[in-house]
Scaffold this motif. Structure first.
Motif, PDB file in Angstrom:
ATOM      1  N   PHE A   1      44.796  38.646  44.913  1.00  0.00           N
ATOM      2  CA  PHE A   1      44.066  37.978  43.837  1.00  0.00           C
ATOM      3  C   PHE A   1      43.880  36.477  44.071  1.00  0.00           C
ATOM      4  CE2 PHE A   1      45.804  41.295  40.611  1.00  0.00           C
ATOM      5  CZ  PHE A   1      44.739  42.138  40.872  1.00  0.00           C
ATOM      6  N   ARG A   2      44.492  35.909  45.111  1.00  0.00           N
ATOM      7  CA  ARG A   2      44.500  34.442  45.226  1.00  0.00           C
ATOM      8  C   ARG A   2      43.082  33.864  45.294  1.00  0.00           C
ATOM      9  NH1 ARG A   2      49.441  32.976  45.118  1.00  0.00           N
ATOM     10  NH2 ARG A   2      51.113  34.166  46.127  1.00  0.00           N
ATOM     11  N   SER A   3      42.189  34.528  46.001  1.00  0.00           N
ATOM     12  CA  SER A   3      40.837  33.984  46.162  1.00  0.00           C
ATOM     13  C   SER A   3      39.971  34.178  44.916  1.00  0.00           C
ATOM     14  CB  SER A   3      40.149  34.637  47.371  1.00  0.00           C
ATOM     15  OG  SER A   3      40.018  36.021  47.175  1.00  0.00           O
TER      16      SER A   3
ATOM     17  N   GLY B   1      35.973  47.720  41.232  1.00  0.00           N
ATOM     18  CA  GLY B   1      37.184  47.971  42.004  1.00  0.00           C
ATOM     19  C   GLY B   1      38.258  46.927  41.761  1.00  0.00           C
ATOM     20  N   LEU B   2      37.838  45.652  41.683  1.00  0.00           N
ATOM     21  CA  LEU B   2      38.803  44.582  41.413  1.00  0.00           C
ATOM     22  C   LEU B   2      39.286  44.622  39.964  1.00  0.00           C
ATOM     23  CD1 LEU B   2      37.270  41.595  43.425  1.00  0.00           C
ATOM     24  CD2 LEU B   2      39.408  42.805  43.885  1.00  0.00           C
ATOM     25  N   LYS B   3      38.412  45.020  39.039  1.00  0.00           N
ATOM     26  CA  LYS B   3      38.860  45.189  37.651  1.00  0.00           C
ATOM     27  C   LYS B   3      39.969  46.233  37.572  1.00  0.00           C
ATOM     28  CE  LYS B   3      34.581  43.991  35.188  1.00  0.00           C
ATOM     29  NZ  LYS B   3      33.466  44.529  34.363  1.00  0.00           N
ATOM     30  N   GLN B   4      39.786  47.335  38.304  1.00  0.00           N
ATOM     31  CA  GLN B   4      40.783  48.400  38.256  1.00  0.00           C
ATOM     32  C   GLN B   4      42.094  47.953  38.898  1.00  0.00           C
ATOM     33  OE1 GLN B   4      39.306  49.871  35.935  1.00  0.00           O
ATOM     34  NE2 GLN B   4      39.460  51.980  36.617  1.00  0.00           N
ATOM     35  N   ARG B   5      42.015  47.161  39.955  1.00  0.00           N
ATOM     36  CA  ARG B   5      43.236  46.615  40.553  1.00  0.00           C
ATOM     37  C   ARG B   5      43.961  45.707  39.557  1.00  0.00           C
ATOM     38  NH1 ARG B   5      41.024  44.595  46.452  1.00  0.00           N
ATOM     39  NH2 ARG B   5      40.675  46.652  47.382  1.00  0.00           N
ATOM     40  N   LEU B   6      43.183  44.878  38.850  1.00  0.00           N
ATOM     41  CA  LEU B   6      43.786  43.971  37.876  1.00  0.00           C
ATOM     42  C   LEU B   6      44.405  44.762  36.723  1.00  0.00           C
ATOM     43  CD1 LEU B   6      44.383  41.178  36.771  1.00  0.00           C
ATOM     44  CD2 LEU B   6      42.027  41.061  35.907  1.00  0.00           C
ATOM     45  N   ALA B   7      43.731  45.826  36.296  1.00  0.00           N
ATOM     46  CA  ALA B   7      44.270  46.655  35.213  1.00  0.00           C
ATOM     47  C   ALA B   7      45.576  47.311  35.630  1.00  0.00           C
ATOM     48  CB  ALA B   7      43.249  47.713  34.805  1.00  0.00           C
TER      49      ALA B   7
ATOM     50  N   ILE C   1      38.422  33.633  38.403  1.00  0.00           N
ATOM     51  CA  ILE C   1      37.190  34.329  37.998  1.00  0.00           C
ATOM     52  C   ILE C   1      37.454  35.130  36.733  1.00  0.00           C
ATOM     53  CG2 ILE C   1      35.500  36.081  38.675  1.00  0.00           C
ATOM     54  CD1 ILE C   1      35.865  35.230  41.555  1.00  0.00           C
ATOM     55  N   SER C   2      36.540  35.073  35.784  1.00  0.00           N
ATOM     56  CA  SER C   2      36.688  35.847  34.543  1.00  0.00           C
ATOM     57  C   SER C   2      36.699  37.336  34.853  1.00  0.00           C
ATOM     58  CB  SER C   2      35.541  35.538  33.585  1.00  0.00           C
ATOM     59  OG  SER C   2      35.587  34.196  33.162  1.00  0.00           O
ATOM     60  N   ALA C   3      37.530  38.060  34.132  1.00  0.00           N
ATOM     61  CA  ALA C   3      37.671  39.492  34.386  1.00  0.00           C
ATOM     62  C   ALA C   3      36.349  40.226  34.250  1.00  0.00           C
ATOM     63  CB  ALA C   3      38.709  40.086  33.441  1.00  0.00           C
TER      64      ALA C   3
ATOM     65  N   LEU D   1      38.997  35.950  29.826  1.00  0.00           N
ATOM     66  CA  LEU D   1      40.141  35.348  30.517  1.00  0.00           C
ATOM     67  C   LEU D   1      40.003  35.610  32.011  1.00  0.00           C
ATOM     68  CD1 LEU D   1      43.188  36.341  28.248  1.00  0.00           C
ATOM     69  CD2 LEU D   1      41.735  34.294  28.119  1.00  0.00           C
ATOM     70  N   ASN D   2      40.460  34.651  32.816  1.00  0.00           N
ATOM     71  CA  ASN D   2      40.403  34.874  34.256  1.00  0.00           C
ATOM     72  C   ASN D   2      41.575  35.766  34.697  1.00  0.00           C
ATOM     73  OD1 ASN D   2      42.709  33.228  34.739  1.00  0.00           O
ATOM     74  ND2 ASN D   2      41.427  31.387  34.923  1.00  0.00           N
ATOM     75  N   VAL D   3      41.639  36.011  35.992  1.00  0.00           N
ATOM     76  CA  VAL D   3      42.635  36.942  36.523  1.00  0.00           C
ATOM     77  C   VAL D   3      44.053  36.500  36.172  1.00  0.00           C
ATOM     78  CG1 VAL D   3      43.633  37.860  38.661  1.00  0.00           C
ATOM     79  CG2 VAL D   3      41.141  37.769  38.381  1.00  0.00           C
ATOM     80  N   ILE D   4      44.385  35.248  36.461  1.00  0.00           N
ATOM     81  CA  ILE D   4      45.749  34.759  36.205  1.00  0.00           C
ATOM     82  C   ILE D   4      46.042  34.726  34.706  1.00  0.00           C
ATOM     83  CG2 ILE D   4      47.274  32.764  36.397  1.00  0.00           C
ATOM     84  CD1 ILE D   4      47.005  34.361  38.963  1.00  0.00           C
ATOM     85  N   GLN D   5      45.074  34.347  33.901  1.00  0.00           N
ATOM     86  CA  GLN D   5      45.282  34.330  32.452  1.00  0.00           C
ATOM     87  C   GLN D   5      45.566  35.727  31.909  1.00  0.00           C
ATOM     88  OE1 GLN D   5      41.606  32.402  31.444  1.00  0.00           O
ATOM     89  NE2 GLN D   5      42.544  30.368  31.260  1.00  0.00           N
TER      90      GLN D   5
END
Length: 583
Positions: free
Chosen positions: A456-458, A470-476, A462-464, A423-427
């Motif tokens: 996260f807008r840019s 670093g971005l994975k941890q921000r998303l988590a 993108i799939s997780a 799944l991407n970031v928004i999903q």
């Protein structure tokens, strides 16, 4: 013919303008230069994505550089990869142990793969099992070993045919301080025999134990030299503010936004600051007229110098905390309660009568060696494991009877990235918003807010699984706080990320705690343990110590160790518990 001394002095590895690209992105390695010598530990240091694994794989000959040359033990990796691979030992980051095989069966398999003659196996196995202290566990399945024991078995397999050069890709990841010290002692013994060791690590404290360091970040070589040379760059610029009155986290946030402050963290009851050259630390007064905090110069750490080199931390402001609703009701009552929590798996007791209370607005740490029971305790309090005995409560809900209600009050960030990679970031944000019961305008509002706060807008499509760590941890983290929980469970949340991302993460956590959020965290970073208000040290399923970081350090202070670190306290308290059990 060269003498043995001249051979030993020759570089084991020579890197000349080494560049490696994957696709059209920025180079994974960008014109790396340097030499690696035998008889010492060379650290490849840097966060996830810095280029450490790529550089090690180039040294093995498993991958070739796009530009430049890599020479290993006098062989060019393009022309003689087989000769290199016969002379080196290599332990990958995710070592390929066969978890359904025993310790001995893994050794037998790798002996076959390495072509170790059968006549040499008995002696070699005996030496390695003694060296790694695994002789007692030859019949145990590899999958049942603790993280530290798995790393020791991996090291043994890499040493089956004694190499001239040993390449270790992040052997300390997920390993507790005691096992990490054991690994370092083993490796130091190898260098005494003239073996060259390359130790890759994201733990900047490990850099200080190396003889020479290559500091990498985003594929570039930022520094090459002895670690003391790096830390020397911030000599007399690192200060410890003691006697900090009141809310340390709020005071740290204000200090980080002042001119001249490069970096700052909580250190037990004190605050640690890195200042710009020539500037004293700012005066830290109090709200009630009490004496101001006392500032004293303190020895720098490698991480202090790295953060300074990167231009400083992210400051003290947390947009996330600013938008968080405050939890002020019943400020003194426990939000997390463990009463005799016990978990048995058959005849094995993983957690034995764990008891503690965590009041609102506190950071509480669970520390312990691998396999000690801290993850089991953590999972029981999350409602992911049902206790065999005892009681756990979160936000007033009993975890046996009201687990679903308790889970709705908490946010959970797992040790291993737990979002959905396809799944991407928004999903992912949409999915977790639904899991936490958000819908309609409220759901859209919170997702938009997380997208803005974490930038996260840019990358929203993108799939997780394709995001940098670093971005994975921000998303988590964003997914865990979508529903504004009053309790956060963080299981080794910053392992492998760069120092700036770690600072950003803890700025958010400190700000949330100031709003009354209660945090339970596990970590193998001993400096992060100092960010906690209190700690429970768990060993062999029991809590062997409970108190603040400063209290734990004071317990082990002595004439020989007047100013112990948190790691010193961890090791000493575990050893004291072992001695009491043996008596």
């Amino acid at each position: 013919m060269p003498t043995p001394t001249e051979i030993d002095a020759a570089p084991f590895v020579r890197l000349s303008a080494v560049t490696k690209r994957f696709g059209a992105a920025s180079p994974a390695l960008d014109a790396i230069e340097g030499v690696i010598l035998g008889g010492r530990i060379t650290g490849l240091v840097g966060p996830d994505g810095a280029g450490k694994t790529t550089l090690i794989r180039l040294m093995t000959g498993l991958m070739l550089a796009d530009e430049g040359t890599v020479e290993v033990l006098g062989y060019d990796t393009r022309r003689d990869p087989a000769a290199i691979q016969a002379a080196i030992g290599y332990m990958p980051q995710r070592f390929g142990l066969y978890e359904d095989l025993t310790v001995q069966e893994n050794l037998d398999l790798y002996a076959d793969l390495r072509g170790l003659p059968k006549t040499e196996r008995g002696r070699t196995f005996a030496e390695l099992l003694e060296f790694t202290d695994l002789a007692r566990f030859t019949g145990r399945l590899a999958g049942k070993l603790s993280g530290g024991m798995k790393q020791k078995l991996g090291l043994a397999c890499a040493l089956l045919r004694k190499p001239r050069l040993l390449l270790l890709d992040e052997p300390g990841v997920g390993v507790d301080p005691i096992s990490r010290r054991d690994l370092w002692k083993m490796v130091e013994n190898l260098t005494a025999e003239g073996i060259g060791v390359v130790w890759s690590t994201a733990y900047l404290e490990e850099a200080e134990a190396c003889d020479h360091v290559f500091l990498l970040n985003q594929g570039r070589l930022l520094f090459s030299g002895p670690p003391q040379e790096m830390t020397g760059r911030v000599d007399d610029r690192v200060f410890r503010l003691s006697g900090v009155d009141g809310r340390r986290r709020d005071r740290l946030a204000r200090l980080l936004d002042q001119d001249g402050v490069i970096d700052g963290v909580i250190q037990g009851e004190a605050i640690r600051l890195v200042m710009k050259p020539g500037l004293p630390p700012p005066t830290l007064g109090t709200d009630d007229g009490a004496p101001p905090a006392r500032a004293s110069v303190t020895p720098p750490r490698f991480e202090d110098a790295f953060v300074d080199m990167l231009g400083g931390g992210p400051g003290g402001r947390s947009r996330l905390a600013e938008t968080q609703r405050a939890f002020t009701e019943e400020a003194g009552r426990p939000v997390i309660e463990a009463r005799g929590l016990t978990k048995r798996f058959g005849d094995f007791t993983a957690a034995d009568s764990i008891t503690f209370d965590i009041p609102r607005g506190e950071i509480f740490g669970l520390l312990g060696p691998n396999g000690a029971g801290k993850s089991t305790t953590f999972k029981m309090l999350c409602g992911l494991l049902k206790p065999s005995a005892g009681e756990g409560r979160v936000a007033g809900f009993d975890l046996r009877r009201d687990a679903a209600e308790a889970r709705n009050r908490l946010g959970y960030m797992a040790q291993k990235f737990s979002l959905y990679g396809d799944l991407n970031v928004i999903q992912n944000l949409n999915f977790f918003a639904g899991v936490y019961g958000l819908s309609g305008a409220r759901k859209r509002e919170r997702i938009d807010l997380m997208t803005e706060i974490f930038d996260f807008r840019s990358i929203h499509d993108i799939s997780a699984k394709d995001l940098p760590l670093g971005l994975k941890q921000r998303l988590a983290l964003a997914s865990a706080v979508l529903h504004e929980p009053e309790v956060l469970f963080l299981d080794e949340p910053t392992s492998g990320v760069d120092p700036i991302t770690r600072r950003e993460f803890w700025t958010h956590i400190n700000g949330l705690v100031e709003k009354g959020v209660t945090v339970l965290v596990t970590t193998h970073f001993m400096d992060e343990a100092e960010y906690c208000d209190r700690i429970s040290l768990i060993y062999r399923g029991r809590s062997i110590a409970l108190g603040s970081p400063d209290e734990m350090k004071a317990r082990v202070a002595s004439n020989n160790l007047p100013d112990p670190t948190m790691e010193d306290a961890f090791v000493a308290l575990v050893q004291d518990s072992e001695a009491k059990e043996a008596a």
